[in-house]
Write a protein that holds these residues in place. Structure first.
Motif, mmCIF file in Angstrom:
data_model
loop_
_atom_site.group_PDB
_atom_site.id
_atom_site.type_symbol
_atom_site.label_atom_id
_atom_site.label_comp_id
_atom_site.label_asym_id
_atom_site.label_seq_id
_atom_site.Cartn_x
_atom_site.Cartn_y
_atom_site.Cartn_z
ATOM 1 N N THR A 3 -5.003 9.383 -9.957
ATOM 2 C CA THR A 3 -4.426 10.435 -10.783
ATOM 3 C C THR A 3 -3.096 10.029 -11.386
ATOM 4 O OG1 THR A 3 -5.493 12.148 -9.437
ATOM 5 C CG2 THR A 3 -3.644 12.839 -10.825
ATOM 6 N N THR A 4 -2.257 9.400 -10.569
ATOM 7 C CA THR A 4 -0.914 9.055 -11.041
ATOM 8 C C THR A 4 -0.387 7.841 -10.302
ATOM 9 O OG1 THR A 4 1.307 9.958 -11.419
ATOM 10 C CG2 THR A 4 0.241 10.529 -9.350
ATOM 11 N N TRP A 5 0.620 7.202 -10.889
ATOM 12 C CA TRP A 5 1.328 6.117 -10.233
ATOM 13 C C TRP A 5 2.426 6.684 -9.339
ATOM 14 C CZ3 TRP A 5 -0.035 1.163 -10.020
ATOM 15 C CH2 TRP A 5 -0.862 0.644 -11.019
ATOM 16 N N CYS A 6 2.634 6.064 -8.202
ATOM 17 C CA CYS A 6 3.720 6.434 -7.294
ATOM 18 C C CYS A 6 4.452 5.172 -6.871
ATOM 19 C CB CYS A 6 3.153 7.154 -6.067
ATOM 20 S SG CYS A 6 4.382 7.539 -4.792
ATOM 21 N N ARG A 7 5.767 5.180 -6.978
ATOM 22 C CA ARG A 7 6.538 4.021 -6.535
ATOM 23 C C ARG A 7 6.638 4.034 -5.018
ATOM 24 N NH1 ARG A 7 12.696 3.201 -8.378
ATOM 25 N NH2 ARG A 7 13.087 4.389 -6.490
ATOM 26 N N LEU A 8 6.273 2.937 -4.395
ATOM 27 C CA LEU A 8 6.353 2.814 -2.943
ATOM 28 C C LEU A 8 7.756 2.436 -2.483
ATOM 29 C CD1 LEU A 8 2.993 0.910 -2.272
ATOM 30 C CD2 LEU A 8 3.493 3.312 -1.771
#
Length: 346
Positions: free
Chosen positions: A334-339
């Motif tokens: 669904t979306t990018w998330c910064r780890l």
């Protein structure tokens, strides 16, 4: 999301290093290769940069979240992950192996200590990439060599089973095959339908019994291959041209566009899109325009090149992991998330 690293763990595992490659087991489990970073090297210090292996399980409390090791003996190292057995396996260009499993981690016997990697004239084969294909981990090398990991300290060469990729009968100059023959990447629809590419237009398909050369009309260096969810295979040339097809039917869908430093090193099919990973960020295929474009042209939330580039897809196909020199991000469909990012600790 809770921070994966705190200041102490970042200093212990990351400070002074940049990220080089990545592998994913699940939404919360990742493996990374890091390489020592220096602004300048002492002329009297001719040692190779140090390499670190770091595995992270973000479901664990921070004191048990990380498993890592460091060595000066590895160079040109890539990493892959598998579910059966559940492990991260890193292989360097000289066939040295390091693995991280639930019950153990550490260096294994090098592949050339397990089986014969000689390629004639006193030369040993080298490894270009570790990959997962059809659930198994492989090491790909020059001389069209493919090695499959079957357990700790255990590898088998395709050719030893009588179904190796054949070499030309008229090959006369040994150095030729170092550049023109051999594999940089492999992908699979199943164990009976796999593709391997490399060298100068050197592309092959495995049908479960033998390898067949793919008649792609190019002599360009081939860098990645992806067996996509739409039933097609995508092969990239070093400068960014993309071929689409299967078996012996191929068409070029983009021309050469990418400059040095942006050559594709990974390709992944995810969310009905072809992602191309480089050491300088992520690109994608815009087939309608016949172009390879920066991912930000297609996805507004795409990560920046500092935190993206190398790619790996979870075995269930649900999560896409990327790492750049200074951080990592994940896409959940669904979306990018910064780890994490070095900016969190600057």
């Amino acid at each position: 999301m809770e921070r994966i690293f705190d200041e102490a763990s970042w200093r212990k595992y990351v400070s002074g290093y940049t990220f080089y490659d990545c592998a994913i087991l699940s939404e919360h489990e990742f493996g990374f290769i890091l390489v020592e970073e220096r602004d300048s090297w002492d002329d009297d210090d001719d040692r190779a940069p140090m390499t670190r292996f770091v595995a992270i399980d973000i479901d664990e409390p921070i004191e048990r979240r990380f498993r890592g090791a460091q060595t000066g003996a590895f160079s040109g190292t890539t990493i892959a992950a598998s579910e059966q057995p559940r492990a991260y396996v890193a292989v360097d260009s000289a066939s040295k192996v390091h693995s991280i499993e639930p019950e153990r981690s550490g260096d294994e016997r090098a592949i050339d200590r397990v089986l014969d990697m000689s390629i004639g004239n006193g030369m040993l084969g080298t490894v270009r990439k570790a990959v997962r294909a059809a659930g198994k981990i492989y090491a790909l090398g020059i001389h069209r060599k493919i090695y499959r990991r079957i357990g700790v300290d255990q590898w088998i060469e395709f050719g030893a089973q009588g179904n190796g990729v054949p070499m030309p009968a008229d090959l006369t100059s040994q150095p030729d095959f170092i550049y023109t023959l051999g594999f940089n990447d492999m992908s699979a629809f199943s164990k009976n339908d796999m593709y391997a590419v490399g060298g100068e237009g050197d592309a092959w398909r495995f049908d479960g019994e033998q390898w067949h050369q793919c008649s792609i009309p190019t002599a360009a260096k081939l860098t990645t291959v992806c067996c996509a969810g739409n039933g097609l295979v995508y092969i990239t040339e070093q400068k960014g041209s993309v071929w689409e097809g299967r078996a012996d039917r191929w068409q070029k869908v983009t021309g050469k566009q990418l400059p040095a430093g942006f050559y594709p090193v990974d390709s992944v099919w995810f969310n009905n899109r072809l992602y191309l990973g480089t050491q300088c960020g992520i690109f994608t295929l815009d087939k309608k325009r016949g172009k390879v474009v920066d991912l930000k042209e297609a996805e507004e939330d795409a990560p920046d090149p500092a935190n993206s580039g190398r790619l790996d897809l979870s075995e269930d196909g649900r999560f896409l992991l990327t790492v750049g020199p200074y951080g990592a991000c994940i896409h959940d469909g669904t979306t990018w998330c910064r780890l994490f990012s070095a900016l969190d600790f600057s």
